[in-house]
Design a protein around this motif. Structure first.
Motif: not given
Length: 509
Positions: A331-355
């Motif tokens: 989440s922090s890397d994404l915000e640094h790169r493209v700015g703050q995005l809505p949580p619902a949007l980020i949730a659509a791309y699961p990221h519970t593991t590094d892979e």
């Protein structure tokens, strides 16, 4: 209308009379090729940051046997590309024609290069039109001003403009080139009423703008867009609005030490391109682009022509390095790169593991930069236009060799270009029989579309038109298949967020 002076036998210099004077090209492998043909006056001195002006007529025969320099830029548009020679005097185009004479009236493809409006070249070998021309079309590659030289908006520029606008000079160059083609291409054996405008990345964004621009009307009869469109809500990009672009332009002028327009026009062009200062995008202004493409298409006011568009399965692999991405820092890397995005949007791309985080990053960047815009473009044209839409997902993985710039990229951004231009042999890689078959199929689809407005033809897998009630997409891989809209879960999440930002649901009539 210009007329041909002569189109001679192969191996003999070809002469054609344009509306500015006679030019001679070269013959090679059954084609006539014209390089470095001027379509507008050099945009230098007092013509810097003005609409392109007509070419001054010449006497005698002008040689068109060498490519002109590319427009001012820093860097290259594709990894591994040799940096082009550059000049501010750069408004030239190149023509590959198989015509035997001016009465052939062949279809024409006008190619707009990509490069983020920062770089790109009309003479890059990958874009040469030789293979497509052998399939029965004329190919024209055009140049246009880039970066601040192509897109600077300033209050002073707006005030001096009879159209009360500024910015979009690069887009005006594209329109001027299309107008030149309409006036002159018959002399090269082309049909001025059968022109396809095509582009990739920012070139494709340009195609979406040309379909929305009142100045583009009548200058082309078909459109092809590969991985690029301008449809996301402008509330997410207020820099596109003229007043904001003028403020950004003022900051840029100060940053290069020339706070007035007079001083800016005196600076060497090389001092204006090293730091673009964010001046690398179109502007919503009264003349070229009076409304956003989304608004124009949603209201049915677009230049309604047959449309062939799509994007690639692994677009983002050419854009971001995810090798060090982790679930903890996603989440922090994404915000640094493209700015703050809505949580619902980020949730659509699961990221519970590094892979998962690495795949989520690639998926989100793919859909944010390219996927949603192409899906929106297809739905808008299918909803409000009367002309057919043909929508693709390019999924073939080229044999990018280990250790190369492209290693592991798969169906990345720009990977389709080798297949579109049928130029596999320009890259010394281990192309398979399937790659060669697909290159033949894709290039034939593109040529058929330029000829008829429909990519289908003898010997090709059937490509159904895209309609909003069925959403059939041509999967371009070996073998070619038909599927639904790829990555629909993430795209739907983007659509929901964008509809909220826009204040009303997506218009799909």
């Amino acid at each position: 209308m210009a007329a041909a002076a002569s189109l001679s036998a192969a191996g003999i210099s070809q002469q054609v009379l344009t509306d500015s004077g006679a030019i001679s090209g070269v013959s090679a492998n059954g084609l006539s090729v014209y390089k470095g043909v001027p379509f507008a006056a050099a945009p230098v001195g007092d013509l810097r940051w003005r609409p392109p002006m007509p070419v001054a007529p010449w006497t005698g025969t002008r040689k068109a046997d060498a490519f002109a320099p590319a427009c001012m830029q820093v860097g290259v548009s594709m990894p591994g590309e040799a940096p082009p020679e550059v000049s501010e005097d750069c408004l030239y185009l190149n023509i590959w024609t198989p015509a035997s004479g001016p009465h052939d009236r062949l279809p024409v493809i006008v190619w707009i290069y990509g490069g983020g409006y920062i770089n790109g070249s009309a003479s890059m070998p990958l874009y040469w039109g030789d293979e497509l021309a052998h399939k029965g079309v004329i190919v024209v590659t055009i140049a246009y001003r880039l970066g601040p030289l192509g897109f600077l908006a300033l209050p002073e520029l707006t005030q001096e403009s009879p159209h009360h606008s500024s910015g979009n000079y690069g887009l005006m160059d594209q329109i001027a080139a299309l107008e030149w083609v309409h006036k002159n291409i018959a002399a090269f054996g082309g049909d001025p009423d059968c022109v396809t405008v095509a582009g990739q990345s920012s070139g494709s964004i340009s195609v979406s703008i040309l379909m929305a621009s009142p100045l583009g009307k009548g200058s082309f009869q078909r459109a092809i867009g590969e991985s690029g469109g301008l449809f996301e809500p402008l509330q997410l990009g207020p820099q596109f609005l003229l007043a904001n672009a003028e403020r950004d332009g003022g900051k840029y002028a100060v940053s290069v030490g020339a706070p007035s327009l007079k001083e800016l026009r005196r600076l060497p062009a090389s001092q204006l391109t090293g730091n673009a200062g964010g001046i690398v995008h179109a502007v919503i202004e009264p003349y070229v682009l009076p409304a956003s493409p989304y608004e124009t298409f949603a209201s049915g006011q677009q230049n309604d022509v047959p449309l062939l568009i799509g994007s690639n399965a692994d677009e983002a692999r050419a854009m971001v390095d995810v090798s060090h991405e982790t679930a903890a820092t996603f989440s922090s890397d994404l915000e640094h790169r493209v700015g703050q995005l809505p949580p619902a949007l980020i949730a659509a791309y699961p990221h519970t593991t590094d892979e998962e985080a690495q795949q989520a990053q690639l998926g989100l960047e793919r859909d944010l930069r390219f996927g949603w815009d192409m899906w929106a473009w297809a739905r808008l044209q299918a909803g409000t236009g009367k002309r057919a839409v043909f929508y693709y997902s390019f999924r073939q993985k080229p044999p990018f060799p280990a250790g190369s710039f492209y290693a592991g990229w798969g169906a990345s951004h720009f990977a389709e270009l080798w297949y579109v231009f049928d130029h596999l042999d320009q890259a010394p890689w281990k192309w398979s029989a399937g790659d060669r078959k697909l290159a033949g199929e894709i290039s034939n689809y593109w040529v058929n579309f330029a000829k008829t407005g429909d990519p289908n033809g003898a010997g090709l897998p059937m490509w159904p038109a895209f309609i909003n009630t069925e959403s059939k997409v041509q999967y371009l891989a070996d073998p070619v298949t038909v599927g639904g809209v790829a990555n629909i879960h993430g795209l739907t999440a983007f659509d929901s967020v964008y509809s909220t930002v826009r204040g009303k649901p997506f218009a799909a009539r």
